[in-house]
Design an enzyme around this catalytic site. Structure first.
Site, short mmCIF file in Angstrom:
data_model
loop_
_atom_site.label_atom_id
_atom_site.label_comp_id
_atom_site.label_asym_id
_atom_site.label_seq_id
_atom_site.Cartn_x
_atom_site.Cartn_y
_atom_site.Cartn_z
CB THR A 222 -1.16 0.20 1.33
OG1 THR A 222 -1.31 1.47 1.60
CG2 THR A 222 -0.65 -0.55 2.48
CD GLU B 238 -5.48 11.21 8.16
OE1 GLU B 238 -4.78 10.60 7.81
OE2 GLU B 238 -7.09 10.78 8.11
CE1 TYR C 136 -4.11 -3.81 5.03
CE2 TYR C 136 -3.89 -1.46 5.06
CZ TYR C 136 -3.91 -2.67 4.17
OH TYR C 136 -3.41 -2.05 2.69
CG HIS C 137 -1.44 1.37 6.12
ND1 HIS C 137 -2.95 2.31 7.48
CD2 HIS C 137 -1.81 1.98 4.58
CE1 HIS C 137 -3.48 2.66 6.29
NE2 HIS C 137 -2.79 2.64 5.13
NE ARG D 56 -8.18 7.01 8.47
CZ ARG D 56 -8.36 5.81 7.69
NH1 ARG D 56 -6.66 5.52 7.09
NH2 ARG D 56 -9.05 4.57 6.76
CE LYS E 89 -1.21 -4.96 2.87
NZ LYS E 89 -1.25 -5.56 1.53
CB SER F 139 -3.64 2.17 10.76
OG SER F 139 -3.48 0.93 9.07
N1 LIG Z 1 -8.84 -2.19 -2.06
C1 LIG Z 1 -7.96 -1.31 -1.95
O1 LIG Z 1 -8.43 -0.01 -1.84
C2 LIG Z 1 -6.46 -1.66 -1.55
C3 LIG Z 1 -5.57 -0.54 -1.82
C4 LIG Z 1 -4.22 -0.72 -1.84
C5 LIG Z 1 -3.71 -2.12 -1.32
N2 LIG Z 1 -4.80 -3.88 -1.20
C6 LIG Z 1 -4.04 -4.85 -1.12
O2 LIG Z 1 -4.86 -5.16 -1.82
C7 LIG Z 1 -5.25 -6.32 -1.52
C8 LIG Z 1 -6.77 -7.01 -1.73
O3 LIG Z 1 -7.66 -6.11 -1.54
P1 LIG Z 1 -8.96 -6.56 -1.36
O4 LIG Z 1 -9.35 -4.85 -1.59
O5 LIG Z 1 -8.79 -6.96 -2.73
O6 LIG Z 1 -9.17 -6.53 0.06
P2 LIG Z 1 -9.86 -8.25 0.94
O7 LIG Z 1 -10.24 -7.99 1.63
O8 LIG Z 1 -11.53 -7.54 -1.18
O9 LIG Z 1 -9.49 -9.21 -0.13
C9 LIG Z 1 -8.06 -10.14 0.49
C10 LIG Z 1 -8.74 -11.53 -0.05
O10 LIG Z 1 -7.92 -12.21 0.96
C11 LIG Z 1 -8.55 -12.67 1.68
N3 LIG Z 1 -7.58 -13.05 3.25
C12 LIG Z 1 -7.67 -12.78 4.17
N4 LIG Z 1 -6.41 -13.69 5.16
C13 LIG Z 1 -6.15 -14.01 4.46
C14 LIG Z 1 -5.53 -15.62 4.99
N5 LIG Z 1 -4.32 -15.68 6.27
N6 LIG Z 1 -5.49 -16.81 4.05
C15 LIG Z 1 -6.39 -16.78 3.56
N7 LIG Z 1 -7.18 -15.62 2.27
C16 LIG Z 1 -7.55 -14.52 3.47
C17 LIG Z 1 -9.64 -12.28 2.72
O11 LIG Z 1 -10.59 -13.31 2.09
C18 LIG Z 1 -10.17 -11.65 1.32
O12 LIG Z 1 -10.75 -13.03 -0.08
C19 LIG Z 1 -4.81 -6.90 0.43
O13 LIG Z 1 -3.67 -6.95 0.47
C20 LIG Z 1 -4.66 -4.86 0.20
O14 LIG Z 1 -3.80 -4.74 1.34
C21 LIG Z 1 -5.90 -3.00 -1.65
#
Ligand SMILES: NC(=O)c1ccc[n+]([C@@H]2O[C@H](COP(=O)([O-])OP(=O)(O)OC[C@H]3O[C@@H](n4cnc5c(N)ncnc54)[C@H](O)[C@@H]3O)[C@@H](O)[C@H]2O)c1
Ligand SMILES: NC(=O)c1ccc[n+]([C@@H]2O[C@H](COP(=O)([O-])OP(=O)(O)OC[C@H]3O[C@@H](n4cnc5c(N)ncnc54)[C@H](O)[C@@H]3O)[C@@H](O)[C@H]2O)c1
Lengths: 406, 406
Positions: free
Chosen positions: B145, B332, B189-190, B330, B193, B187
């Site tokens: 991210t 920030e 979460y961040h 937040r 990463k 956060s």
């Molecule tokens: N959506 C955004 O805006 C965004 C922005 C920046 C980065 N990201 C990154 O992209 C990736 C996907 O994001 P997203 O929006 O599709 O999220 P999402 O929550 O929709 O999808 C994540 C998927 O991973 C699965 N998952 C989580 N932990 C797991 C585990 N331990 N084992 C197996 N499966 C697991 C969940 O069930 C889910 O289906 C993430 O890593 C997120 O940090 C997303």
């Protein structure tokens, strides 16, 4: 002060607990005794005969009238237990030693890698998380390692945690900034300490926690003022290929008339500190907590640096031992410089015990005294850093003897 | 290629799996379906009606004749299962989405903090660990991210992962070096990463793994070429206070005639990318793997930046919505600049879809179309970053309405 010593059954934790108890603090040891279990797993034991933690605290009480209380809690696995305990005791300071701390052990197999990451990240995070949840404004003192810096020089002395850098801005100027020293860990174990650093940085920034991170060198020596008071208060002494540091392995080799085994060219430079100084540094850190909402306070907790081959030569000179050269199980540079700032502790009054002055005593009082307990097959380092390195290691302890004599 | 899509049931993972399957790759989805469980925990659901993963892959097969296989594995908890599966399938590439990805969810309570750290660190580490153990030379593409950089400017555009700095050497010169951009997560979460980044750095260095880390902005939009092919292939759309990004919440508010709720001054600048572009970037990254033993390849996967209040104004202009100002949950900076380099993907041929051109369609085709499914009580953000902030939040959705009208 009420002080919780997490990992207080360990090599640095135990003398720290005694030292602080001796000064009149109310000391609590929290430990899951995992190190004793790992001794069992590896089939090794401390060179020095080490009693149970319950027995050791009983003897401390009998000798001094002071009580150190022991609590069996796994920091990584028992979050609720830990939180409830902290909520009851509400210590003023927490010293955090409770991690898997051997680089070779962390590289043994995929299971050991996972264990180390899990145990260390969760122990640290659970502690921080519980402190915030309980609104506990304790000073957290963590034992980190010089290894977070990596052993590659940037051409300047390694500062105490933060590196001043210049950044080229968009409009062509240079802006000065202090950044957390770029992490360059050399093993899974060292990497977990880098992860810890980020956890500390976040919790200090977001929740204002007061945190001191001590980037410690290799601790040598066995006795402190307090452990000397009774034979059963003695500290542990690890000499096996996983937990024994390079120095301890040399001491044992010297004591049993084995050649000192140097890996690679022995050009790796490492930082060292005596256990008595380590304990004093922790006391100094406790006396000088950072402010709330300040950045993490970082000290380099080491007093001298040496190349491994120079150490071997120092011990060979003191004892007449030979030196044997073996392949390096680690993936690392063959030679490195290491210049480290440690002005902060010196400014606070630390007077270091040097290797030159203390090593011989260590050989006579500890290594030779307990030499009958040495298991020779356990001295060589056998954990390889990569699959390519593994086949180059000689797992036969007698092989070392033959190679050095020829 | 044989491609494993970890977290392929999620918002970015699903359209990525379809896109790659459409191009003829053999696609495997691995997911523990934890996001669906979290929907249940929070009592929320995707705005768009989302079928089970089994049903979705069945429909994809019926529509295209192509098969996407689904495997229920928890990357964080089931190391042995994961390793065995990877050892059987031996994919050429692994795309790693499988993490808990909502900052507000990660800050909800101590339980959620622990869950996020545990799940994300272990998912990433188990994957790396198993790859080394299996001698699996797959290209690992991870979704990171923009948040790892922190949203504070160093006065220069944020480079793609590595920052050139000057360091003062001992002898008074300046040495130039490229370092991993100093982490400054906002956060839990961040922060995970940022921990991931160190794991990648270590495994690339020690074991030569080929790793690409995509520092992604906020993904917007719902449809890609493939999800449009059948109503039941539709992607998920999160709008709740935890998983809904700021943009999705605005779209929903506009669609149901609610004021757009801006936190603080709305001066936070964020980076954005359309889901179709995100999927294309992943394809481009797959086509351009780093060499073995190279450093981690890092791309900034975003196409434009906006201040939150400017976004709100853009949507207000398009729809006639009002804007309401709320306290920021937040911790920030109220205002921040964000200038980001994204030259690498542009050089590889990416042609971005802009918010200005695509937002209105998103409101009409998605937000308004499914507006009858909106649960209004779920739109406000309720997870506070610290205990001090919590009491300032207004948890009553009707409160928003009143404040904005007055
Ligand atoms: N959506 C955004 O805006 C965004 C922005 C920046 C980065 N990201 C990154 O992209 C990736 C996907 O994001 P997203 O929006 O599709 O999220 P999402 O929550 O929709 O999808 C994540 C998927 O991973 C699965 N998952 C989580 N932990 C797991 C585990 N331990 N084992 C197996 N499966 C697991 C969940 O069930 C889910 O289906 C993430 O890593 C997120 O940090 C997303
Ligand atoms: N010994 C050194 O040379 C040295 C050098 C630099 C840094 N350090 C650091 O100092 C600290 C202490 O080192 P040591 O040599 O005393 O190690 P040690 O292994 O002797 O002691 C660690 C103690 O922590 C306990 N522990 C581990 N995980 C735990 C958990 N999850 N919950 C509760 N207790 C747990 C162990 O049972 C053990 O008693 C470590 O964090 C280490 O990384 C040590």
């Amino acid at each position: 002060m009420k002080i919780a010593v997490m990992g207080g059954d360990g090599f640095v934790g135990w003398p720290t607990a005694l030292h602080l108890s001796d000064q009149g603090h109310e000391v609590h040891i929290v430990d899951n005794l995992s190190r004793r279990w790992i001794d069992t797993e590896l089939g090794v034991q401390s060179l020095t005969p080490m009693d149970s933690i319950q027995e050791r605290t009983r003897i401390w009480h009998a000798e001094t009238g002071r009580r150190i209380r022991f609590h069996l809690i796994d920091l990584g696995r028992d979050y609720e237990l830990l939180k409830n305990w902290l909520g009851e005791v509400r210590p003023d300071a927490i010293i955090h030693f409770a991690e898997q701390r051997a680089a070779p052990y962390s590289m043994k197999s995929d299971r050991h890698k996972n264990y180390t990451v899990n145990n260390n990240v969760n122990a640290t995070h659970n502690l921080l998380n519980a402190m915030v949840e309980l609104n506990l404004d304790a000073h957290l003192v963590h034992l980190g390692t010089m290894g977070v810096y990596g052993y590659s020089s940037v051409g300047a002395a390694i500062p105490e945690g933060y590196l001043p850098v210049q950044i080229n801005t968009a409009d062509g100027r240079q802006a000065s900034q202090e950044i957390l020293y770029p992490a360059n860990p050399g093993s899974i174990y060292h990497m977990t300490k880098c992860l810890d650093q980020l956890l500390f940085q976040f919790y200090a920034k977001n929740d204002g926690l007061r945190i001191t991170d001590l980037h410690q060198g290799i601790v040598w020596g066995t006795h402190t003022e307090q452990t000397r008071r009774h034979p059963q208060l003695i500290n542990r002494f690890d000499y096996d290929g996983d937990y024994g540091t390079v120095l301890n392995r040399f001491l044992i080799q010297a004591a049993i008339g084995y050649p000192l085994t140097v890996h690679g060219t022995g050009g790796q430079t490492r930082a060292f500190i005596h256990i008595q100084d380590s304990v004093r540094c922790i006391e100094l850190a406790l006396r000088n907590p950072p402010q709330r909402n300040a950045r993490v306070e970082i000290f380099n907790q080491m007093t001298e640096t040496h190349r491994v081959r120079d150490l071997a030569e120092m011990i060979a000179r003191m004892t007449g031992s030979e030196i044997a050269w073996l392949p390096n199980p680690r993936k690392e540079a063959a030679e490195n410089e290491l210049i480290v700032d440690n002005d902060k502790f010196l400014a606070l009054g630390l007077e270091p015990i040097t290797l030159e002055s203390g090593l011989l005593g260590e050989i006579v009082d500890v290594a030779k005294k307990y030499a009958h307990r040495v298991d020779r097959s356990r001295v060589p380092a056998v954990s390889a850093w990569t699959r390519d390195i593994a086949p180059t290691l000689n797992h036969d302890p007698e092989g070392v003897r033959l190679r050095s004599v020829s």
